[in-house]
Design a protein around this motif. Structure first.
Motif, PDB file in Angstrom:
ATOM      1  N   UNK A  19     -73.977  28.620 -30.430  1.00 37.76           N
ATOM      2  CA  UNK A  19     -75.031  29.024 -29.503  1.00 37.76           C
ATOM      3  C   UNK A  19     -74.772  30.385 -28.834  1.00 37.76           C
ATOM      4  N   UNK A  20     -73.572  30.951 -29.030  1.00 38.55           N
ATOM      5  CA  UNK A  20     -73.312  32.296 -28.489  1.00 38.55           C
ATOM      6  C   UNK A  20     -74.354  33.282 -29.018  1.00 38.55           C
ATOM      7  N   UNK A  21     -74.908  32.973 -30.211  1.00 33.79           N
ATOM      8  CA  UNK A  21     -75.952  33.835 -30.786  1.00 33.79           C
ATOM      9  C   UNK A  21     -77.139  33.966 -29.825  1.00 33.79           C
ATOM     10  N   UNK A  22     -77.425  32.907 -29.073  1.00 38.84           N
ATOM     11  CA  UNK A  22     -78.524  32.980 -28.092  1.00 38.84           C
ATOM     12  C   UNK A  22     -78.209  33.983 -26.992  1.00 38.84           C
ATOM     13  N   UNK A  23     -76.949  34.002 -26.559  1.00 41.27           N
ATOM     14  CA  UNK A  23     -76.546  34.964 -25.523  1.00 41.27           C
ATOM     15  C   UNK A  23     -76.720  36.392 -26.040  1.00 41.27           C
ATOM     16  N   UNK A  24     -76.352  36.570 -27.306  1.00 38.78           N
ATOM     17  CA  UNK A  24     -76.455  37.917 -27.900  1.00 38.78           C
ATOM     18  C   UNK A  24     -77.925  38.336 -27.999  1.00 38.78           C
ATOM     19  N   UNK A  25     -78.752  37.354 -28.358  1.00 37.94           N
ATOM     20  CA  UNK A  25     -80.189  37.609 -28.476  1.00 37.94           C
ATOM     21  C   UNK A  25     -80.778  38.003 -27.125  1.00 37.94           C
ATOM     22  N   UNK A  26     -80.360  37.276 -26.098  1.00 38.90           N
ATOM     23  CA  UNK A  26     -80.873  37.577 -24.748  1.00 38.90           C
ATOM     24  C   UNK A  26     -80.378  38.935 -24.255  1.00 38.90           C
ATOM     25  N   UNK A  27     -79.149  39.272 -24.584  1.00 40.51           N
ATOM     26  CA  UNK A  27     -78.626  40.589 -24.182  1.00 40.51           C
ATOM     27  C   UNK A  27     -79.448  41.688 -24.856  1.00 40.51           C
ATOM     28  N   UNK A  28     -79.813  41.456 -26.100  1.00 35.48           N
ATOM     29  CA  UNK A  28     -80.617  42.428 -26.849  1.00 35.48           C
ATOM     30  C   UNK A  28     -82.002  42.579 -26.225  1.00 35.48           C
ATOM     31  N   UNK A  29     -82.596  41.450 -25.862  1.00 35.04           N
ATOM     32  CA  UNK A  29     -83.923  41.488 -25.257  1.00 35.04           C
ATOM     33  C   UNK A  29     -83.878  42.194 -23.901  1.00 35.04           C
ATOM     34  N   UNK A  30     -82.822  41.925 -23.170  1.00 35.93           N
ATOM     35  CA  UNK A  30     -82.610  42.595 -21.888  1.00 35.93           C
ATOM     36  C   UNK A  30     -82.497  44.111 -22.121  1.00 35.93           C
ATOM     37  N   UNK A  31     -81.724  44.477 -23.122  1.00 33.41           N
ATOM     38  CA  UNK A  31     -81.514  45.898 -23.430  1.00 33.41           C
ATOM     39  C   UNK A  31     -82.834  46.568 -23.797  1.00 33.41           C
ATOM     40  N   UNK A  32     -83.632  45.891 -24.614  1.00 33.78           N
ATOM     41  CA  UNK A  32     -84.912  46.466 -25.037  1.00 33.78           C
ATOM     42  C   UNK A  32     -85.852  46.637 -23.851  1.00 33.78           C
ATOM     43  N   UNK A  33     -85.846  45.644 -22.961  1.00 29.04           N
ATOM     44  CA  UNK A  33     -86.689  45.722 -21.768  1.00 29.04           C
ATOM     45  C   UNK A  33     -86.255  46.859 -20.853  1.00 29.04           C
ATOM     46  N   UNK A  34     -84.958  46.970 -20.647  1.00 29.89           N
ATOM     47  CA  UNK A  34     -84.443  48.005 -19.741  1.00 29.89           C
ATOM     48  C   UNK A  34     -84.644  49.398 -20.340  1.00 29.89           C
ATOM     49  N   UNK A  35     -84.575  49.474 -21.669  1.00 35.71           N
ATOM     50  CA  UNK A  35     -84.710  50.774 -22.349  1.00 35.71           C
ATOM     51  C   UNK A  35     -86.129  51.338 -22.222  1.00 35.71           C
ATOM     52  N   UNK A  36     -87.082  50.493 -21.790  1.00 30.72           N
ATOM     53  CA  UNK A  36     -88.441  50.986 -21.546  1.00 30.72           C
ATOM     54  C   UNK A  36     -88.461  52.028 -20.431  1.00 30.72           C
ATOM     55  N   UNK A  37     -87.440  51.985 -19.585  1.00 27.95           N
ATOM     56  CA  UNK A  37     -87.391  52.910 -18.454  1.00 27.95           C
ATOM     57  C   UNK A  37     -86.521  54.099 -18.833  1.00 27.95           C
ATOM     58  N   UNK A  38     -87.172  55.249 -18.921  1.00 25.83           N
ATOM     59  CA  UNK A  38     -86.502  56.440 -19.448  1.00 25.83           C
ATOM     60  C   UNK A  38     -85.280  56.852 -18.632  1.00 25.83           C
ATOM     61  N   UNK A  39     -85.266  56.474 -17.347  1.00 22.56           N
ATOM     62  CA  UNK A  39     -84.152  56.872 -16.474  1.00 22.56           C
ATOM     63  C   UNK A  39     -82.871  56.072 -16.775  1.00 22.56           C
ATOM     64  N   UNK A  40     -83.018  55.014 -17.562  1.00 21.20           N
ATOM     65  CA  UNK A  40     -81.856  54.184 -17.876  1.00 21.20           C
ATOM     66  C   UNK A  40     -81.369  54.483 -19.286  1.00 21.20           C
ATOM     67  N   UNK A  41     -80.073  54.773 -19.393  1.00 20.46           N
ATOM     68  CA  UNK A  41     -79.487  54.977 -20.712  1.00 20.46           C
ATOM     69  C   UNK A  41     -78.859  53.649 -21.127  1.00 20.46           C
ATOM     70  N   UNK A  42     -79.460  53.062 -22.127  1.00 24.43           N
ATOM     71  CA  UNK A  42     -79.063  51.711 -22.531  1.00 24.43           C
ATOM     72  C   UNK A  42     -78.283  51.768 -23.839  1.00 24.43           C
ATOM     73  N   UNK A  43     -77.105  51.194 -23.844  1.00 25.31           N
ATOM     74  CA  UNK A  43     -76.348  51.074 -25.090  1.00 25.31           C
ATOM     75  C   UNK A  43     -76.688  49.717 -25.689  1.00 25.31           C
ATOM     76  N   UNK A  44     -77.245  49.707 -26.896  1.00 23.34           N
ATOM     77  CA  UNK A  44     -77.625  48.427 -27.522  1.00 23.34           C
ATOM     78  C   UNK A  44     -76.385  47.559 -27.710  1.00 23.34           C
ATOM     79  N   UNK A  45     -76.414  46.319 -27.199  1.00 24.04           N
ATOM     80  CA  UNK A  45     -75.214  45.481 -27.230  1.00 24.04           C
ATOM     81  C   UNK A  45     -74.973  44.835 -28.595  1.00 24.04           C
ATOM     82  N   UNK A  46     -73.698  44.729 -28.978  1.00 22.23           N
ATOM     83  CA  UNK A  46     -73.326  43.960 -30.175  1.00 22.23           C
ATOM     84  C   UNK A  46     -73.363  42.466 -29.863  1.00 22.23           C
ATOM     85  N   UNK A  47     -72.903  42.126 -28.659  1.00 25.96           N
ATOM     86  CA  UNK A  47     -72.768  40.704 -28.324  1.00 25.96           C
ATOM     87  C   UNK A  47     -73.431  40.415 -26.976  1.00 25.96           C
ATOM     88  N   UNK A  48     -72.664  39.930 -26.008  1.00 28.38           N
ATOM     89  CA  UNK A  48     -73.277  39.454 -24.754  1.00 28.38           C
ATOM     90  C   UNK A  48     -73.055  40.387 -23.570  1.00 28.38           C
TER      91      UNK A  48
END
Ligand code: PLP
Length: 339
Positions: free
Chosen positions: A252-281
């Protein structure tokens, strides 16, 4: 202090689930210092089997596990090589030096988190009485949530073998790496003489780590664990949580990774934030310092827990972070930027 409703501070904040608590309550116990606790013994056997190593030892923390590993590989006046930002060098209170009389030889990280194998090899010291004698190289994977390449670990293993050194893996979150890679844990840790795995992070146990490896190293660790005050008695209650975690909380750690990715994509919508796409959690965000501080403060005031400062933020997903937590946090960040 504000109540934290969406807790992204660390995967150490997870609380044992009802199923885990039931397993703990039902655990058969004995005195583990006498070797009598059947549940601790089972956890140690299970972990050694899973990682295809000779032996394992259950310990109270990842810090103690790394320290015990270094003390098994090194004697007084010896040296270990580790990354400049390695947990076992930088975040364990200098324990190897204080308690093991072992000197660290830190090596700079490259942008991708690895150390240059040539620099590692160049730092190895042997046979000259001026030097502390290098005994072991310690790698960490995942490193800040990043999955370092398996080929890199193999290359460093080759150097360790060539120079007759031990090789230790701080695999606090090794299962996050293997789940991300779709790789068997035994294959992942195959090059290492010793491996430390945390049960109390993404795996969701309340306490404990396991040091796994060559039998002679684990035997030394068992003696030193007692010396350090880490010999626990009816520890089967805690080991039962670890067994439950290994059985139920790895895939189920895959779910954590998925959520981290979704969080990253959401945060990356804001140009002022430099988001590093996560490998894991673990997700890293950079922002201009003043903005970053304001955002952290705003989130804190609205019940979102994160760590970091000066514009560097760390968001960690885990067992107790739900889709609703991700939505809630992203909604608040949207609101912050809308104002
Ligand atoms: C958390 C962690 C440790 C130490 O674990 P504790 O149980 O907190 O002492 C060691 N190494 C890494 C990479 C970690 O993330």
């Amino acid at each position: 202090m504000n109540t934290i409703r969406h807790d992204f501070r660390s995967d150490t904040v997870t609380r044992p689930s009802a199923g885990m608590r039931a397993a703990m309550a039902a655990a058969e116990v004995g005195d583990d210092v006498f070797g009598d606790d059947p549940t601790v013994n089972l956890l140690e056997q299970r972990m050694a089997g899973l990682l295809k190593k000779e032996a394992a030892i259950f310990v109270p923390s990842g810090t103690q596990s790394n320290l015990l590993a270094l003390m098994s590989h090194c004697g007084r006046g010896d040296e270990f090589i580790a990354g400049q930002n390695a947990h076992c060098y930088k975040y364990e209170g200098g324990g190897a030096a204080v308690l093991g009389s072992i000197q660290p030889q830190p090596i700079a990280h490259r942008a991708d988190g690895t150390m240059d194998p040539k620099e590692i090899e160049g730092a190895i010291k042997k046979g000259d009485s001026h030097f502390a004698t290098t005994r072991v190289i310690a790698l960490e994977n995942t490193f800040g949530g990043r999955v370092l390449p398996v080929e890199y670990m193999l290359e460093v293993a080759g150097i360790a073998r060539k120079h007759g050194l031990g090789l230790h893996l701080d695999g606090a979150r090794a299962f996050n790496a293997t789940v991300q890679l779709g790789m068997d844990i035994a294959e992942f840790v195959a090059p290492f003489d010793s491996v430390s795995i945390c049960l109390s992070k993404g795996l969701g146990a309340p306490v404990g780590s396991v040091l796994v490896g060559r039998a002679d190293l684990i035997e030394t660790a068992r003696r030193n664990r007692k010396m350090l005050g880490g010999g626990m008695r009816q520890a089967g209650i805690l080991a039962a949580a670890g067994l439950y975690a290994i059985e139920n909380n790895v895939a189920r750690l895959a779910e954590d990774h998925q959520r981290a990715k979704r969080l990253a994509e959401g945060l990356a919508q804001h140009k002022a934030l430099k988001v590093v796409m996560p490998d894991t959690n673990i997700l890293w965000i950079e922002a201009e310092a003043e903005l970053g501080d304001r955002l952290s403060l705003y989130l804190g005031e609205h019940g979102v827990g994160i760590t970091g400062r000066y514009g560097q933020q760390r968001w960690v997903t885990h067992l107790d972070v739900t889709d609703e937590d991700v939505d809630g946090a992203l909604g608040l960040v949207d609101k912050f930027f809308a104002n």
